[in-house]
Motif scaffolding. Structure first.
Motif, PDB file in Angstrom:
ATOM      1  N   ASP A 106      27.938  50.101  46.461  1.00 23.26           N
ATOM      2  CA  ASP A 106      27.657  51.500  47.243  1.00 23.26           C
ATOM      3  C   ASP A 106      26.848  52.334  46.099  1.00 23.26           C
ATOM      4  O   ASP A 106      26.416  53.542  46.246  1.00 23.26           O
ATOM      5  N   THR A 107      27.647  52.727  45.115  1.00 23.11           N
ATOM      6  CA  THR A 107      27.518  53.224  44.252  1.00 23.11           C
ATOM      7  C   THR A 107      26.083  53.053  43.593  1.00 23.11           C
ATOM      8  O   THR A 107      25.262  53.806  43.044  1.00 23.11           O
ATOM      9  N   ALA A 108      25.378  52.039  43.774  1.00 20.93           N
ATOM     10  CA  ALA A 108      23.744  51.469  43.296  1.00 20.93           C
ATOM     11  C   ALA A 108      22.932  52.500  43.964  1.00 20.93           C
ATOM     12  O   ALA A 108      21.449  52.716  43.583  1.00 20.93           O
ATOM     13  N   LYS A 109      23.936  51.841  45.954  1.00 21.08           N
ATOM     14  CA  LYS A 109      22.446  53.024  46.570  1.00 21.08           C
ATOM     15  C   LYS A 109      22.513  53.951  46.885  1.00 21.08           C
ATOM     16  O   LYS A 109      21.637  54.514  46.611  1.00 21.08           O
ATOM     17  N   ASN A 152      15.163  51.284  54.447  1.00 29.75           N
ATOM     18  CA  ASN A 152      16.213  50.943  53.582  1.00 29.75           C
ATOM     19  C   ASN A 152      17.062  50.096  52.963  1.00 29.75           C
ATOM     20  O   ASN A 152      17.791  49.204  53.147  1.00 29.75           O
ATOM     21  N   LEU A 153      17.572  51.444  52.088  1.00 25.80           N
ATOM     22  CA  LEU A 153      18.461  50.578  51.553  1.00 25.80           C
ATOM     23  C   LEU A 153      19.433  50.317  52.239  1.00 25.80           C
ATOM     24  O   LEU A 153      19.960  49.321  51.903  1.00 25.80           O
ATOM     25  N   ARG A 154      19.898  51.324  53.886  1.00 22.27           N
ATOM     26  CA  ARG A 154      21.576  50.918  53.494  1.00 22.27           C
ATOM     27  C   ARG A 154      21.241  49.759  53.888  1.00 22.27           C
ATOM     28  O   ARG A 154      22.683  48.983  54.584  1.00 22.27           O
ATOM     29  N   LEU A 159      23.008  43.498  44.765  1.00 26.03           N
ATOM     30  CA  LEU A 159      22.286  44.498  43.922  1.00 26.03           C
ATOM     31  C   LEU A 159      20.278  44.031  44.321  1.00 26.03           C
ATOM     32  O   LEU A 159      19.978  44.356  43.575  1.00 26.03           O
ATOM     33  N   ASP A 160      20.530  42.308  44.139  1.00 25.19           N
ATOM     34  CA  ASP A 160      18.854  42.108  43.387  1.00 25.19           C
ATOM     35  C   ASP A 160      18.206  42.944  45.421  1.00 25.19           C
ATOM     36  O   ASP A 160      16.364  43.124  44.606  1.00 25.19           O
ATOM     37  N   THR A 161      18.291  42.566  46.276  1.00 24.22           N
ATOM     38  CA  THR A 161      17.826  43.047  47.279  1.00 24.22           C
ATOM     39  C   THR A 161      17.289  44.965  46.748  1.00 24.22           C
ATOM     40  O   THR A 161      16.512  45.275  47.119  1.00 24.22           O
ATOM     41  N   LEU A 162      18.536  45.140  46.086  1.00 24.52           N
ATOM     42  CA  LEU A 162      17.945  47.118  46.118  1.00 24.52           C
ATOM     43  C   LEU A 162      17.246  47.232  44.396  1.00 24.52           C
ATOM     44  O   LEU A 162      16.665  47.992  45.344  1.00 24.52           O
ATOM     45  N   ARG A 163      17.558  46.245  44.147  1.00 27.11           N
ATOM     46  CA  ARG A 163      16.452  46.670  42.792  1.00 27.11           C
ATOM     47  C   ARG A 163      15.479  46.018  43.651  1.00 27.11           C
ATOM     48  O   ARG A 163      13.900  46.619  42.678  1.00 27.11           O
ATOM     49  N   GLY A 164      14.943  45.247  44.019  1.00 36.91           N
ATOM     50  CA  GLY A 164      14.087  44.600  44.643  1.00 36.91           C
ATOM     51  C   GLY A 164      13.130  46.223  45.474  1.00 36.91           C
ATOM     52  O   GLY A 164      12.123  45.823  45.659  1.00 36.91           O
TER      53      GLY A 164
END
Length: 344
Positions: A106-109, A152-154, A159-164
């Motif tokens: 959640d923090t990374a998002k 799309n972040l939601r 984390l890998d998907t988020l970094r992508g």
């Protein structure tokens, strides 16, 4: 009254820093160029070959003031700091939360959302200022694409998907950065994507230099509130890497570093001849260009901005420490989630 943390940047190679009673003195070729009372300084940042006396190093450490050494291109080399300070209970909470996958994700998002929103702010402002319809359309199209990345972040479940998603958005953003540059400067400054270590074009050399200063400011902000700058959420933990400082700086890259770089180029304060192209396609700033960028970076931090949580304006340079405090509240469980700073 607001107090802006004072950082002394020493950019001239061959400078000698030493202690003169309660004053830091800077000499070049045995001639005194600057005297600064120590109580006016919160940290010292040096670039390249700068000599530093042991007396001033000990005094800075005793007073809890950081000394950061960077190479001529702004790349981190070393850091001197005194005894570890800060709230041990806050650090314990930070270590506990770092093992909670939901908190980390959640923090990374939130961090990436802040970066994307501020990147869109830069693009849409550039579109409003652009006189060419093709530039306006390219910038608005990319801003729309970043809005889709934001939604799309939601849905990202790891984390890998988020970094992508963040990497995809960054490629789009840098692909249209040339449309933010005045036409007669585009041949010299339009970046070929994002490159570093070494930067392969002038814009990347300028951005890398600005990001280095921003990262040091974010690290100091985290240390001020007692957080461990090496334990991040978005950036993986690696030896010697200030992962949390890299996390915190994400939301400030577009509004503090990128916009300043574009302004320096579009106002023609920096020109192509202020950069040196080396064999192997690496690019560096000249000594005079580095000094100019440092001065303008400090000026930019004094700009007054509105903060969503405050009813008064504050200097942009004070926003990273404020965001570090908000992050600390989140870690202690006093706030539901981290709220990044969003430019208006």
């Amino acid at each position: 009254m607001q107090t802006l943390l004072n950082t002394l940047y020493v950019t001239t190679s061959g400078s000698y820093l030493h202690l003169d009673n309660d004053t830091l003195r800077v000499e070049i070729e045995r001639e005194t160029k600057l005297r600064v009372p120590l109580h006016h300084i919160s940290s010292v940042v040096t670039f390249g070959d700068v000599l530093i006396s042991s007396a001033i190093m000990q005094r800075l450490a005793d007073e809890g003031k950081n000394l950061v050494m960077l190479d001529r291109n702004g790349r981190f080399k070393a850091r001197l700091e005194g005894g570890v300070s800060g709230n041990i209970l806050l650090r314990l909470a930070q270590f506990k939360q770092s093992s909670e996958p939901t908190f980390v994700l959640d923090t990374a998002k939130a961090i990436i959302a802040g970066k994307l929103r501020n990147s869109r702010h830069v693009l849409l402002r550039g579109a409003r200022d652009a006189s060419d319809t093709a530039d306006q359309q390219a910038l608005r199209d990319t801003a729309t694409a970043l809005a889709i990345n934001l939604r799309n972040l939601r849905q990202a479940s790891d984390l890998d998907t988020l970094r992508g998603l963040e990497g995809e958005a960054a490629r789009r953003y840098f692909a249209v950065m040339g449309h933010l540059i005045r036409p007669d400067q585009r041949d010299a400054f339009t970046p070929d994507g994002r490159s570093r270590r070494p930067p392969r074009d002038r814009m990347n050399a300028l951005l890398s230099f600005l990001y280095s200063m921003l990262m040091n400011d974010c690290r100091s902000a985290l240390e001020i509130v007692g957080l461990d700058p090496q334990l991040g959420c978005l950036h993986a933990v690696r030896p010697g890497r200030a992962s949390l400082a890299l996390d915190l700086m994400e939301e400030f890259r577009p509004i503090l570093a990128d916009r300043l770089a574009l302004s320096l180029i579009n106002r023609q304060q920096l020109k192509a001849e202020d950069f040196t192209l080396h064999p192997g396609h690496s690019v560096t700033l000249s000594d005079s260009a580095r000094r100019l960028v440092v001065v303008e970076y400090q000026k930019r931090k004094q700009d007054l901005v509105a903060h969503p949580l405050l009813k008064e304006k504050l200097m942009l340079g004070l926003v990273p420490p404020l965001q570090a405090r908000l992050l600390a509240r989140c870690i202690r469980g006093e706030a539901e989630g981290y709220l990044p700073y969003l430019a208006r």
